[in-house]
Design a protein around this motif. Structure first.
Motif, PDB file in Angstrom:
ATOM      1  N   VAL A 518       0.832  -1.206   0.000  1.00 36.35           N
ATOM      2  CA  VAL A 518       0.000   0.000   0.000  1.00 36.35           C
ATOM      3  C   VAL A 518       0.865   1.255   0.000  1.00 36.35           C
ATOM      4  CG1 VAL A 518      -1.634   1.356   1.349  1.00 36.35           C
ATOM      5  CG2 VAL A 518      -1.968  -1.111   1.110  1.00 36.35           C
ATOM      6  N   GLY A 519       1.845   1.326   0.895  1.00 32.98           N
ATOM      7  CA  GLY A 519       2.703   2.508   0.970  1.00 32.98           C
ATOM      8  C   GLY A 519       1.985   3.694   1.574  1.00 32.98           C
ATOM      9  N   ILE A 520       2.651   4.839   1.590  1.00 36.85           N
ATOM     10  CA  ILE A 520       2.040   6.055   2.110  1.00 36.85           C
ATOM     11  C   ILE A 520       2.269   7.177   1.106  1.00 36.85           C
ATOM     12  CG2 ILE A 520       4.105   6.658   3.472  1.00 36.85           C
ATOM     13  CD1 ILE A 520       2.143   7.897   5.548  1.00 36.85           C
ATOM     14  N   GLN A 521       1.227   7.959   0.879  1.00 34.65           N
ATOM     15  CA  GLN A 521       1.375   9.011  -0.126  1.00 34.65           C
ATOM     16  C   GLN A 521       2.308  10.107   0.368  1.00 34.65           C
ATOM     17  OE1 GLN A 521      -2.121  10.193  -2.211  1.00 34.65           O
ATOM     18  NE2 GLN A 521      -1.222  12.152  -2.877  1.00 34.65           N
ATOM     19  N   ALA A 522       3.211  10.543  -0.494  1.00 33.14           N
ATOM     20  CA  ALA A 522       4.137  11.615  -0.147  1.00 33.14           C
ATOM     21  C   ALA A 522       4.039  12.697  -1.210  1.00 33.14           C
ATOM     22  CB  ALA A 522       5.565  11.081  -0.060  1.00 33.14           C
ATOM     23  N   GLU A 523       3.904  13.923  -0.753  1.00 34.41           N
ATOM     24  CA  GLU A 523       3.677  15.050  -1.657  1.00 34.41           C
ATOM     25  C   GLU A 523       5.007  15.645  -2.093  1.00 34.41           C
ATOM     26  OE1 GLU A 523       1.017  15.984  -3.659  1.00 34.41           O
ATOM     27  OE2 GLU A 523      -0.119  15.799  -1.791  1.00 34.41           O
ATOM     28  N   ASP A 524       5.365  15.392  -3.327  1.00 39.66           N
ATOM     29  CA  ASP A 524       6.663  15.850  -3.800  1.00 39.66           C
ATOM     30  C   ASP A 524       6.757  17.371  -3.774  1.00 39.66           C
ATOM     31  OD1 ASP A 524       9.260  15.056  -5.004  1.00 39.66           O
ATOM     32  OD2 ASP A 524       8.549  16.364  -6.613  1.00 39.66           O
ATOM     33  N   SER A 525       5.655  18.041  -4.067  1.00 37.74           N
ATOM     34  CA  SER A 525       5.704  19.505  -4.121  1.00 37.74           C
ATOM     35  C   SER A 525       6.038  20.095  -2.752  1.00 37.74           C
ATOM     36  CB  SER A 525       4.362  20.047  -4.620  1.00 37.74           C
ATOM     37  OG  SER A 525       3.318  19.593  -3.784  1.00 37.74           O
ATOM     38  N   VAL A 526       5.525  19.466  -1.699  1.00 41.39           N
ATOM     39  CA  VAL A 526       5.827  19.940  -0.344  1.00 41.39           C
ATOM     40  C   VAL A 526       7.313  19.780  -0.047  1.00 41.39           C
ATOM     41  CG1 VAL A 526       5.384  19.572   2.116  1.00 41.39           C
ATOM     42  CG2 VAL A 526       3.497  19.420   0.471  1.00 41.39           C
ATOM     43  N   LEU A 527       7.825  18.630  -0.431  1.00 42.23           N
ATOM     44  CA  LEU A 527       9.240  18.368  -0.182  1.00 42.23           C
ATOM     45  C   LEU A 527      10.112  19.302  -1.019  1.00 42.23           C
ATOM     46  CD1 LEU A 527       9.162  14.461  -0.070  1.00 42.23           C
ATOM     47  CD2 LEU A 527       9.484  16.027   1.848  1.00 42.23           C
ATOM     48  N   ALA A 528       9.691  19.552  -2.246  1.00 44.17           N
ATOM     49  CA  ALA A 528      10.464  20.429  -3.125  1.00 44.17           C
ATOM     50  C   ALA A 528      10.525  21.832  -2.528  1.00 44.17           C
ATOM     51  CB  ALA A 528       9.815  20.471  -4.518  1.00 44.17           C
ATOM     52  N   GLU A 529       9.398  22.280  -2.018  1.00 46.57           N
ATOM     53  CA  GLU A 529       9.314  23.607  -1.400  1.00 46.57           C
ATOM     54  C   GLU A 529      10.245  23.701  -0.182  1.00 46.57           C
ATOM     55  OE1 GLU A 529       8.262  27.347  -0.266  1.00 46.57           O
ATOM     56  OE2 GLU A 529       7.721  26.363  -2.161  1.00 46.57           O
ATOM     57  N   LEU A 530      10.162  22.685   0.660  1.00 43.57           N
ATOM     58  CA  LEU A 530      11.030  22.638   1.840  1.00 43.57           C
ATOM     59  C   LEU A 530      12.498  22.655   1.435  1.00 43.57           C
ATOM     60  CD1 LEU A 530       9.593  20.011   4.358  1.00 43.57           C
ATOM     61  CD2 LEU A 530      10.139  22.412   4.795  1.00 43.57           C
ATOM     62  N   ASP A 531      12.798  21.886   0.417  1.00 41.27           N
ATOM     63  CA  ASP A 531      14.184  21.765  -0.015  1.00 41.27           C
ATOM     64  C   ASP A 531      14.701  23.110  -0.509  1.00 41.27           C
ATOM     65  OD1 ASP A 531      16.469  20.059  -0.453  1.00 41.27           O
ATOM     66  OD2 ASP A 531      16.145  20.436  -2.588  1.00 41.27           O
ATOM     67  N   ALA A 532      13.859  23.804  -1.265  1.00 43.12           N
ATOM     68  CA  ALA A 532      14.276  25.101  -1.800  1.00 43.12           C
ATOM     69  C   ALA A 532      14.572  26.074  -0.658  1.00 43.12           C
ATOM     70  CB  ALA A 532      13.172  25.650  -2.698  1.00 43.12           C
ATOM     71  N   GLU A 533      13.724  26.063   0.351  1.00 42.95           N
ATOM     72  CA  GLU A 533      13.942  26.907   1.515  1.00 42.95           C
ATOM     73  C   GLU A 533      15.282  26.601   2.164  1.00 42.95           C
ATOM     74  OE1 GLU A 533      11.121  27.175   4.953  1.00 42.95           O
ATOM     75  OE2 GLU A 533       9.665  26.965   3.299  1.00 42.95           O
ATOM     76  N   HIS A 534      15.508  25.305   2.356  1.00 40.38           N
ATOM     77  CA  HIS A 534      16.746  24.888   3.015  1.00 40.38           C
ATOM     78  C   HIS A 534      17.968  25.198   2.171  1.00 40.38           C
ATOM     79  CE1 HIS A 534      14.073  22.165   5.544  1.00 40.38           C
ATOM     80  NE2 HIS A 534      14.728  22.897   6.417  1.00 40.38           N
TER      81      HIS A 534
END
Length: 905
Positions: A518-534
DNA sequence: TTGTGTACCCA
DNA sequence: GCTGGGTACACAAG
């Protein structure tokens, strides 16, 4: 056709094992300590020992009918005349290696194994000539060599076994494996090597061109010749570089071409196995001062037929005839020979992705079949589906979760699992690294090695080419599983672990399989946004850091460069030592900052934090699959205490402690068709288990009172009213409480709390004074473990700790800490596993769509379908709270939200 | 390429 | 140098 091959039997198909003697001896030399293996007269024997081990293992698992070992000769080869710098720059032969080649040859003589050397040629050329001869006759050759030049020989019937680690772990390279690893077919591997170069042979390649570029070029132009003809067309830096080094490339290609036409003796006479002499072997091994283990592991096939019978346990087990039923035959086979149950092996590998397995092997004592999953007609498919899902037909596999992963996507559900060999092995020997099938065979079928699974890695890494050889390997694996099953069952009985296997781990494997799928849904856009900030932060803080050390742009991630700056250039006080220098970890840096107030330190720490965050984010993004979900893998046989572990990626270590880190959890979201994520965790489960196991009245009262645990404990320890407990008292007792479960030491406690050791000792003693039951329990449980040799959890999961009686203080004390921790951590693991089974069953029984996604040691993460929240929450809280009854309540906290972050509580 | 050491994330 | 894990990176081996 038959796959029961009897070595020495003239009618058996010929399978020649070819070993690069020098290369493997050299590897063995570095794999084992030269000082640890000597003959007592100053001669090192580590290379001889390692070589013999390798030879025995390979002969046992690969069942060659013939063997030859090739050696290089002193005095150089024709290649040195072509290029005078060939193999230049190699370091001198280590002193302790000298003489061991001769000893290996002596050993081979006693074993009746032929070895060869040819003046002016390398071992590789001998191997190439013999392999080519076998191939031209349609027979099989297996090459054991660490030299990559041997890759060019791989082809139909010719397989290369490459040492991966030391000399005993071998990787099977057939044409498909070569293609996958190097992106060229074996035939063109020398072309690739010529472009890339080979530093071991002092052959430089085209600068700036690595295997990737080389493979791309060869793919485009077909061959090196084709490439060189079109060298002018290649653009960019790499193209220019190629044109500048054409001569080197041509030279390399001449040098790395194997000679395949040496005149060599004929194999049938000279290379046959079974010409060894046990007395001679014993004499040589006596001389080498080898112990009994390696003598016992000498495969009987080295000795003349009949000789083996004199040895105890040298059973000769015949493999049943292998059939490959198709169509209607499948239904017949499944309702016939296999209707009573079978062992099962499946091809495929982790990298391939799930559901891409193509063949399934089934074995009973008398029957052996390989089914092609891609070639099932309607009836066959139905018959197979029925057979697999019939729970009255017992099934065994080495890794049932993996088997389910391969079968389920093809619409084949499995029921009726009886034994999972990997789980059984783990329950009996939890401190052993997880054993692959070949490893299990080695352990359990020592004297009956005719039936080993060949070359299987952790997940039965068999070639999926569908060749006859692949089918045979798969069939051998299934046969081995079948033979091993009763042995592992006996093992389970001996370790009193049947119930754990049958009622806990095996059912749990199926639940974990579903969770993984099943896995768990992960929102790439959220991670991308966080990454850009960092990323912005990272740049900024790095610039600031550099400005404080004179603008020197060192690698902030290099401990070595940091040491140079901090301790030499800036002459800061040196703190804790590590093996390689002085520590630069966060604790040390924080101390240094307090002392010096140097702004570089603050920037460095900030840089560490933000870099770590980016790493985590980047790793997670890499694992988001096509379905926008992350499918971790849970392992049941890694953590010796019985906990699960998670990898690819690890979803059990997503940041939680800091606000900034926690934001990553916001990227894990509920998926469409569901309403919320729900997290449910046990509060202080380990301390509750401590209370239960110790029976300490004070601790039990603490939990029954419902008051804050650490507050309650602190008020007792410091002898003040509960409302008089301050933050310092609370955190001190909290540290002791947690430390207890870890095998508390005054030193560890003092470091944790940054107080003196004397103060730490006083704190611990004060704690024990008020909670004497805990002290007594801890002391007694170590003594008990020392006596019986193992610790136990509430469900009887054992962990064997031989080091409890070690003379070595360090080892003994370590084992004592493990003995303190294992029953507690392990019992907590038992309880949440019970809870998972129950929650899964209850969800099913309730007919709801909600499902469990993750387990994080004391927490479950679920996805809740619309309208099911109340029902599911109750079901989970009850399932976890009542999973197992102990003398204090198991308290469960619940949180709900659209993301994992919001679901925290 | 590969393994090892360091560092740091979780319960 | 207090338990149990996993991953990434730098660096030094072969």
């Amino acid at each position: 056709m038959t796959s029961s091959e009897h070595p020495g039997n003239a009618a058996a198909p010929t399978r020649l094992l070819l070993i690069d003697g020098h290369a493997m001896a050299f590897r063995a030399f570095f794999a084992l300590p030269a000082d640890g293996f000597t003959d007592g007269r100053g001669q090192s024997t580590n290379a001889v020992y390692g070589f013999a081990r390798m030879l025995f293992n390979v002969v046992a698992s690969e069942q060659p009918t013939h063997v030859a070992v090739a050696f290089d000769m002193a005095g150089g080869t024709f290649r040195d005349r072509i290029y005078d710098q060939y193999k230049a720059g190699r370091e001198e032969t280590p002193q302790q290696f000298i003489g061991q080649i001769a000893l290996i040859q002596k050993t081979l003589d006693a074993l009746g194994v032929s070895w060869l050397e040819v003046p002016d040629y390398e071992a590789d050329d001998i191997i190439a000539s013999l392999a080519t001869r076998m191939r031209s006759r349609g027979q099989e050759a297996l090459i054991v060599s660490s030299d990559r030049d041997a890759l060019q020989l791989v082809g139909p019937g010719v397989t290369l076994l490459q040492p991966v680690k030391g000399v005993t772990e071998l990787r099977r390279m057939d044409p498909a494996a070569v293609q996958e690893k190097y992106q060229v077919d074996p035939e063109h591997y020398p072309d690739l090597a010529a472009l890339v170069g080979e530093s071991a042979d002092n052959l430089s390649g085209v600068p700036g061109v690595g295997p990737k570029t080389a493979a791309k070029w060869l793919g485009k132009y077909g061959s090196l010749e084709g490439l060189l003809e079109h060298a002018e067309e290649i653009t960019g830096k790499a193209g220019q570089s190629l044109r500048d080094h054409v001569e080197d490339v041509r030279r390399n290609r001449v040098m790395n071409a194997a000679v395949t036409d040496l005149e060599l003796p004929d194999d049938d006479i000279v290379f046959t196995l079974g010409r060894g002499d046990r007395a001679a072997v014993n004499e040589v091994f006596d001389d080498l001062a080898f112990g009994p283990t390696i003598r016992r592991d000498l495969p009987a096939v080295f000795l003349p037929e009949g000789a083996a019978d004199e040895e105890p346990g040298a059973a000769d087990v015949e493999m049943p005839e292998l059939v490959r039923p198709r169509g209607a035959e499948i239904a017949t086979a499944l309702s016939g020979p296999f209707s009573g149950g079978a062992a099962l092996a499946i091809d495929g590998s982790w990298e391939l992705g799930l559901g891409e397995a193509t063949r399934l092997a089934l074995a009973t004592a008398t029957d052996l079949a390989v089914l092609d999953l891609t070639d099932l007609d309607g009836d066959a498919e139905q018959a197979l589906a029925n057979w697999l899902s019939d729970r009255s037909i017992p099934k065994t596999a080495h890794d049932t979760k993996y088997a389910v992963h391969e079968l389920s996507p093809r619409g084949l559900q499995v029921d009726g699992w009886r034994t999972d060999l990997g789980l059984a092995e783990f329950l009996c020997r939890p401190d052993q690294r997880p054993t692959d099938l070949a490893g299990l065979v080695m352990r359990h079928l020592q004297e009956e090695l005719e039936t080993t699974a060949s070359g299987s890695q952790q997940t039965l890494d068999l070639d999926g080419g569908g060749s006859a050889a692949a089918d045979e390997a798969l069939a051998r694996a299934a046969h081995a599983v079948h033979r091993l099953e009763p042995l592992l069952r006996a093992d389970l009985e001996e370790h009193e672990a049947q119930a754990l296997h049958d009622d806990l781990e095996l059912p749990l494997a199926q639940v974990l399989g579903q969770m993984e799928a099943v896995g768990i849904q992960a929102e790439d856009s959220v991670l991308a946004e966080l990454d850009a900030e960092h990323e912005r932060q990272q740049t900024q803080v790095a610039e600031s850091a550099f400005s404080h050390i004179g603008g020197d742009r060192i690698n902030l991630g290099s401990p070595k460069q940091l040491q140079e700056v901090l301790y030499e250039r800036l002459e800061m006080p040196k703190g804790r030592r590590t093996k390689t220098g002085y520590s630069t970890n966060a604790e040390t840096l924080t101390d240094l900052f307090e002392k010096t107030q140097h702004p570089f330190l603050a920037d460095l720490l900030a840089h560490r934090d933000v870099t770590k965050m980016r790493q985590i984010i980047e790793t997670l993004r890499r694992f988001i699959a096509e379905d926008s979900r992350i499918h971790t893998t849970f392992h049941q046989n890694i953590a010796a205490t019985g906990r699960l572990s998670s990898n690819n990626p690890n979803l059990q270590n997503i940041p939680m402690r800091t606000e900034e880190g926690r934001r990553i959890r916001g990227a894990f979201v509920v998926s469409e068709g569901y309403e919320q994520l729900l997290t449910a965790d046990y509060s202080q489960i380990e301390m509750r288990i401590m209370a239960h196991l110790s029976g300490d009245e004070g601790l039990i009262e603490a939990f029954r009172s419902g008051e804050d645990l650490h507050n309650f404990v602190a008020s007792r320890v410091f002898d003040v009213e509960p409302d008089q407990v301050d933050g310092a008292m609370r955190s001190k007792t909290k540290a002791v409480s947690y430390g207890l479960a870890y095998g508390l030491s005054a030193f560890g406690l003092s470091r944790q709390l940054r107080i003196s050791q004397a103060e730490a000792t006083a704190l611990r003693d004060g704690y024990f004074e008020r909670f004497g039951g805990v002290r007594d329990f801890l002391r007694e449980s170590v003594e008990q473990a020392r006596k019986v040799g193992y610790t136990q959890t509430i469900l009887g999961r054992r962990r064997y700790l031989p080091d409890l009686t070690s003379d070595n203080r360090q080892r003994r004390e370590n084992a004592e800490r493990v003995a303190l921790n294992s029953p507690i951590q392990g019992s907590a693991a038992d309880i949440i596993k019970l809870a998972m089974l129950r929650v899964d069953a209850d969800l099913r029984a309730a007919g709801v769509a909600s499902r469990v996604l993750l387990q994080v040691h004391d927490e479950l993460v679920l996805e809740v379908a619309p309208g099911e929240l109340e029902q599911v929450r109750d079901l989970v809280v009850t399932g976890m709270g009542d999973a197992y009854e102990i003398s204090v309540p198991l308290s469960v906290g619940v949180g709900v939200g659209r993301t994992w972050l919001e679901a925290a509580h």
